[in-house]
Write an enzyme that holds these catalytic residues in place. Structure first.
Site, PDB file in Angstrom:
ATOM      1  N   GLY A  53      80.053 -29.647  23.149  1.00 41.73           N
ATOM      2  CA  GLY A  53      79.614 -30.250  21.892  1.00 41.73           C
ATOM      3  C   GLY A  53      80.250 -31.629  21.745  1.00 41.73           C
ATOM      4  O   GLY A  53      79.932 -32.528  22.515  1.00 41.73           O
ATOM      5  N   SER A 120      82.116 -30.246  29.749  1.00 42.56           N
ATOM      6  CA  SER A 120      81.636 -31.317  28.887  1.00 42.56           C
ATOM      7  C   SER A 120      82.715 -31.629  27.841  1.00 42.56           C
ATOM      8  O   SER A 120      83.840 -31.953  28.207  1.00 42.56           O
ATOM      9  CB  SER A 120      80.298 -30.905  28.267  1.00 42.56           C
ATOM     10  OG  SER A 120      79.635 -31.998  27.709  1.00 42.56           O
ATOM     11  N   TRP A 121      82.412 -31.537  26.549  1.00 42.34           N
ATOM     12  CA  TRP A 121      83.460 -31.711  25.538  1.00 42.34           C
ATOM     13  C   TRP A 121      84.570 -30.685  25.739  1.00 42.34           C
ATOM     14  O   TRP A 121      85.739 -30.957  25.488  1.00 42.34           O
ATOM     15  CB  TRP A 121      82.885 -31.615  24.140  1.00 42.34           C
ATOM     16  CG  TRP A 121      83.933 -31.353  23.091  1.00 42.34           C
ATOM     17  CD1 TRP A 121      84.171 -30.187  22.420  1.00 42.34           C
ATOM     18  CD2 TRP A 121      84.917 -32.297  22.608  1.00 42.34           C
ATOM     19  NE1 TRP A 121      85.231 -30.328  21.569  1.00 42.34           N
ATOM     20  CE2 TRP A 121      85.707 -31.612  21.655  1.00 42.34           C
ATOM     21  CE3 TRP A 121      85.194 -33.630  22.908  1.00 42.34           C
ATOM     22  CZ2 TRP A 121      86.762 -32.233  20.989  1.00 42.34           C
ATOM     23  CZ3 TRP A 121      86.250 -34.249  22.234  1.00 42.34           C
ATOM     24  CH2 TRP A 121      87.020 -33.550  21.299  1.00 42.34           C
ATOM     25  N   ASP A 274      74.232 -35.532  37.073  1.00 42.57           N
ATOM     26  CA  ASP A 274      74.512 -35.315  35.656  1.00 42.57           C
ATOM     27  C   ASP A 274      74.157 -36.580  34.873  1.00 42.57           C
ATOM     28  O   ASP A 274      74.794 -37.616  35.032  1.00 42.57           O
ATOM     29  CB  ASP A 274      75.994 -34.978  35.489  1.00 42.57           C
ATOM     30  CG  ASP A 274      76.369 -34.500  34.092  1.00 42.57           C
ATOM     31  OD1 ASP A 274      75.670 -34.876  33.135  1.00 42.57           O
ATOM     32  OD2 ASP A 274      77.366 -33.774  33.981  1.00 42.57           O
ATOM     33  N   HIS A 302      73.913 -31.373  34.431  1.00 39.48           N
ATOM     34  CA  HIS A 302      75.054 -31.183  33.541  1.00 39.48           C
ATOM     35  C   HIS A 302      75.253 -29.735  33.101  1.00 39.48           C
ATOM     36  O   HIS A 302      76.381 -29.307  32.860  1.00 39.48           O
ATOM     37  CB  HIS A 302      74.860 -32.063  32.291  1.00 39.48           C
ATOM     38  CG  HIS A 302      75.983 -31.995  31.312  1.00 39.48           C
ATOM     39  ND1 HIS A 302      77.219 -32.570  31.556  1.00 39.48           N
ATOM     40  CD2 HIS A 302      76.087 -31.415  30.082  1.00 39.48           C
ATOM     41  CE1 HIS A 302      78.016 -32.368  30.523  1.00 39.48           C
ATOM     42  NE2 HIS A 302      77.354 -31.671  29.610  1.00 39.48           N
TER      43      HIS A 302
END
Length: 329
Positions: A53, A120-121, A274, A302
């Site tokens: 996120g 990711s985050w 990605d 991704h």
């Protein structure tokens, strides 16, 4: 996006679905209560999973990357998203609040050290948490690295990725008046926090749809509307964090502080194609991190659900299970 976990052929490499043996809400203060769950073996190797996120929330498929006989699997929904409350709230919601929450969960569960797994985050947060509490991290497993730098945000919200998907970028961009398009994060912020729920939901779906459409290498340029409640939390929280540079004291802070965790072993799993978090950042991180192993996955984007990425993550966790004694877990 992490929510895509297990939705395609990657599922063949995952462990069977399991249910948590414990679920509860943890009061972390500031008016926030976060959802925390435990599954697998309570006496197994502790691993905490940090979702993406910001604002994505955890999903049941995230449990399936770990052998439930060998791992004690901890998932939680970060402030403001998933089953945590208040929903879509940005009050008292910063990177440093989340780092504090992770430590509170660790202490509450009586865990001394654990593996930190994030994409990711979630990879961003894993690195920041490790730099703040290096003695609590036995190994970092990161996927689709995002280092919260201005160049990465400019790539995704300044038209870089849009050069590869001009028709999708056009849909995302043309919702904003031309005079505001020089700063899409700020322009979307005005609409995601307008106080008009219908407007917020509309722009939240556009924000979420732009990211969703580029998550997988198998995408065909189709955007699918997420449910309004999910999209609103995801978009508001992500925009809030990005507008404030992830609340880091300077651009490039994570790379600057890598010496703090140079000794901690880590595995980086990165999709070669990605579009959301380009491989350049994983490469730069690997160069600054002597104890890391970079696994570049060809023909992958991704998403956590990409077959090659899922395979590599499961394999990594199987190898780490064998090294339990060496990891002192």
């Amino acid at each position: 996006m992490d929510k895509a976990a297990g939705k395609n052929s990657a599922a063949a490499r995952l462990y069977p679905p399991i249910d948590p043996f414990d679920r509860h809400m943890v009061d972390v203060g500031d008016g926030h209560k976060i959802y925390v769950e435990q599954s697998g073996n309570p006496d197994g190797i502790p691993v905490v999973v940090l979702h993406g996120g910001p604002g994505g929330g955890s999903s049941p498929a995230m449990r399936r990357f770990f052998n439930p006989r060998l791992y004690h699997i901890i998932l939680f929904d970060q402030r403001g998203c998933g089953r945590s409350r208040p929903h879509a709230s940005i009050d008292h919601n910063t990177t440093w609040h989340l780092v504090r929450d992770i430590e509170q969960i660790r202490t509450l569960l009586g865990i001394d050290r654990w593996i930190v797994f994030g994409g990711s985050w979630g990879a961003t947060l894993a690195l920041i948490y490790a730099q703040a509490h290096p003695s609590r991290v036995a190994h970092l497993v990161l996927r689709g690295v995002f280092l919260a730098t201005k160049s990465e945000l400019d790539w995704f919200y300044g038209g870089g990725a849009g050069r590869f998907w001009p028709e999708l970028w056009d849909r995302f961009e043309t919702l904003i008046p031309e005079a505001e398009r020089h700063d899409m994060i700020t322009a979307y912020h005005r609409r995601l926090f307008s106080g008009n729920y219908a407007e917020e939901a509309r722009f939240a779906r556009a924000w979420t749809g732009w990211e969703n459409a580029l998550a997988s290498i198998h995408n065909m340029g189709v955007t699918i509307d997420s449910p309004a409640e999910y999209a609103r939390a995801f978009a508001r929280l992500e925009n809030h964090y990005f507008r404030h540079g992830a609340f880091l004291d300077e651009d490039g802070k994570i790379l600057r502080d890598m010496e703090r965790i140079a000794h901690i072993p880590g595995t980086i799993v990165q999709g070669r194609h990605d579009m959301i978090c380009p491989p350049k950042m994983s490469w730069e991180l690997h160069r600054r991190w002597p104890a890391s192993d970079l696994r570049m996955i060809h023909l992958a984007g991704h998403a956590l659900s990409e077959r090659g990425i899922a395979d590599e993550l499961v394999t990594t966790m199987e190898k780490l299970a064998i090294k339990r004694e060496a990891l002192a877990l």
